[in-house]
Motif scaffolding. Structure first.
Motif, PDB file in Angstrom:
ATOM      1  N   VAL A  99       0.844  -1.203   0.000  1.00 12.56           N
ATOM      2  CA  VAL A  99       0.000   0.000   0.000  1.00 12.56           C
ATOM      3  C   VAL A  99       0.883   1.259   0.000  1.00 12.56           C
ATOM      4  N   VAL A 100       1.938   1.238   0.809  1.00  8.90           N
ATOM      5  CA  VAL A 100       2.859   2.394   0.860  1.00  8.90           C
ATOM      6  C   VAL A 100       3.455   2.658  -0.527  1.00  8.90           C
ATOM      7  N   ALA A 101       3.870   1.583  -1.205  1.00  9.38           N
ATOM      8  CA  ALA A 101       4.501   1.726  -2.528  1.00  9.38           C
ATOM      9  C   ALA A 101       3.544   2.337  -3.547  1.00  9.38           C
ATOM     10  N   LEU A 102       2.250   2.028  -3.420  1.00  9.85           N
ATOM     11  CA  LEU A 102       1.278   2.581  -4.364  1.00  9.85           C
ATOM     12  C   LEU A 102       0.858   3.997  -3.978  1.00  9.85           C
ATOM     13  N   ARG A 103       0.763   4.235  -2.665  1.00  7.63           N
ATOM     14  CA  ARG A 103       0.289   5.536  -2.188  1.00  7.63           C
ATOM     15  C   ARG A 103       1.356   6.607  -2.390  1.00  7.63           C
ATOM     16  N   TRP A 104       2.576   6.272  -2.016  1.00  7.18           N
ATOM     17  CA  TRP A 104       3.670   7.241  -2.111  1.00  7.18           C
ATOM     18  C   TRP A 104       4.821   6.620  -2.888  1.00  7.18           C
ATOM     19  N   PRO A 105       4.654   6.436  -4.194  1.00  6.91           N
ATOM     20  CA  PRO A 105       5.677   5.750  -4.996  1.00  6.91           C
ATOM     21  C   PRO A 105       7.037   6.453  -4.963  1.00  6.91           C
ATOM     22  N   ASN A 106       7.031   7.768  -4.741  1.00  4.33           N
ATOM     23  CA  ASN A 106       8.298   8.499  -4.686  1.00  4.33           C
ATOM     24  C   ASN A 106       8.604   9.008  -3.287  1.00  4.33           C
ATOM     25  N   GLY A 107       8.091   8.296  -2.285  1.00  6.22           N
ATOM     26  CA  GLY A 107       8.306   8.717  -0.911  1.00  6.22           C
ATOM     27  C   GLY A 107       7.125   9.529  -0.390  1.00  6.22           C
ATOM     28  N   PHE A 108       7.055   9.668   0.935  1.00  2.88           N
ATOM     29  CA  PHE A 108       5.932  10.338   1.587  1.00  2.88           C
ATOM     30  C   PHE A 108       5.696  11.764   1.068  1.00  2.88           C
ATOM     31  N   VAL A 109       4.418  12.085   0.864  1.00  3.96           N
ATOM     32  CA  VAL A 109       4.011  13.460   0.547  1.00  3.96           C
ATOM     33  C   VAL A 109       2.871  13.808   1.502  1.00  3.96           C
ATOM     34  N   CYS A 110       3.010  14.902   2.247  1.00 13.26           N
ATOM     35  CA  CYS A 110       1.964  15.268   3.208  1.00 13.26           C
ATOM     36  C   CYS A 110       0.644  15.542   2.471  1.00 13.26           C
ATOM     37  N   PRO A 111      -0.447  14.871   2.888  1.00 10.75           N
ATOM     38  CA  PRO A 111      -1.733  15.087   2.203  1.00 10.75           C
ATOM     39  C   PRO A 111      -2.275  16.502   2.406  1.00 10.75           C
ATOM     40  N   GLU A 112      -1.810  17.195   3.458  1.00 15.93           N
ATOM     41  CA  GLU A 112      -2.299  18.549   3.728  1.00 15.93           C
ATOM     42  C   GLU A 112      -1.511  19.611   2.970  1.00 15.93           C
ATOM     43  N   CYS A 113      -0.171  19.591   3.166  1.00 22.63           N
ATOM     44  CA  CYS A 113       0.632  20.708   2.648  1.00 22.63           C
ATOM     45  C   CYS A 113       1.641  20.278   1.576  1.00 22.63           C
TER      46      CYS A 113
END
Ligand SMILES: [Zn+2]
Length: 317
Positions: free
Chosen positions: A31-45
């Motif tokens: 799930v992490v790989a699909l959600r943030w394929p290029n690493g974490f991105v804050c959903p807010e900012c």
């Protein structure tokens, strides 16, 4: 691909499934790989800087800029679930690999969860399929027929006019020689307006429609389609007509698959979702080995669909 190659293709075996998604860590990583394929991105900012920590067995990401805390499930169809991801993944595997429909009751037995939990799981996943198929458009040669399901009274009698009876349109795109390619199903009343609206989304302008004499099917031309009407006069003879072989075979299989699988009331109220489930699977039947992965991609891309949403009246999405 011929029908036998569909039936005999390898698909994803239970052993392969367990190897890929047999633990909570593997499911979470997928799930992490699909959600943030290029690493974490804050959903807010949208900032990428973050810390991670664990709370109650769940991994959290905290944005270093706005301090928003999130899990990888937030904002997906898995949001606020109390179930392990392994249960979700097994449900997705069963719903995509099964040749016939898997009811909530069967899912309950396979997953070892309560009936209500299984029902919600199934409806959330059917909702994902429904949203994925919402803009499905057929092209080329398309066989269209009107169809009815449910409404059976005790004793197996067909309940004419029963409130549980569902009417829907079935459209099957075929090759020039009549082999089925894609299908589009939509619960609707057979009025000129409803067919016109449906045709505008579901049929491309260059479609060549083959349908029987039901007057409102003339409305398909609203989308620019050309139409070949074959007046059958009803009765058993029309079922055998070669021009309707693909749609008749499809509907025959659908009726067999549904008989006894679903509760009539449940089916009638949520027919749009049950039909979308069949449509989703049929339109991906040529590649059973990737269908789970594709459903997972769609599940991550679908926003939270809580129970009150699922139990509300029909959604178009
Ligand atoms: Zn932030």
């Amino acid at each position: 691909m011929g029908i036998n190659r569909v039936q005999f293709q390898k698909g994803l075996s239970m052993a392969q499934f367990m190897e890929r998604y047999g633990t909570e860590e593997k499911c979470h990583a997928a799930v992490v790989a699909l959600r943030w394929p290029n690493g974490f991105v804050c959903p807010e900012c949208k900032d990428r800087r973050h810390y991670t920590f664990e709370r109650k067995g769940l991994r959290y990401w905290q944005c270093a800029s706005c301090r928003e805390q999130t899990t990888v499930m937030c904002g997906t169809v898995f949001e606020s679930t109390k179930l392990p991801l392994t249960t979700w993944f097994l449900a997705m595997h069963l719903l995509t690999q099964a040749k016939n429909n898997v009811s909530a009751l069967e899912l309950k037995r396979h997953l070892g969860v309560r009936y209500k939990t299984a029902w919600l799981l199934k409806h959330k996943l059917m909702q994902v399929m429904s949203e994925r198929e919402a803009d499905r458009q057929l092209d080329g040669r398309v066989e269209i027929d009107d169809a009815y399901l449910g409404g059976e009274l005790p004793g197996g009698k067909s309940g004419r006019g029963s409130e549980n009876k569902v009417s829907f349109i079935a459209a099957v795109q075929t090759t020039e020689t009549g082999n089925p390619l894609k299908v589009c199903l939509k619960k609707l009343e057979f009025t000129k307006e409803a067919i016109t609206d449906w045709a505008k989304t579901a049929l491309s302008a260059s479609v060549h429609v083959v349908s029987d004499g039901l007057w409102c099917f003339r409305a398909v031309t609203a989308a620019g389609a050309t139409q070949e009407r074959i007046v059958t006069g009803g009765g058993p003879a029309c079922v055998k007509l070669e021009q309707f072989r693909a749609v008749n075979t499809f509907l025959g299989n659908l009726k067999t698959a549904y008989s006894g699988t679903y509760h009539a009331f449940d089916f009638a109220k949520y027919a749009h979702r049950y039909l979308a489930e069949v449509q989703y699977r049929f339109n991906r039947r040529f590649d059973l080995s990737s269908i789970l992965k594709r459903l997972l991609v769609a599940a991550v891309a679908t926003t939270a669909r809580p129970e009150r949403f699922l139990r509300a009246a029909e959604h178009c999405g």
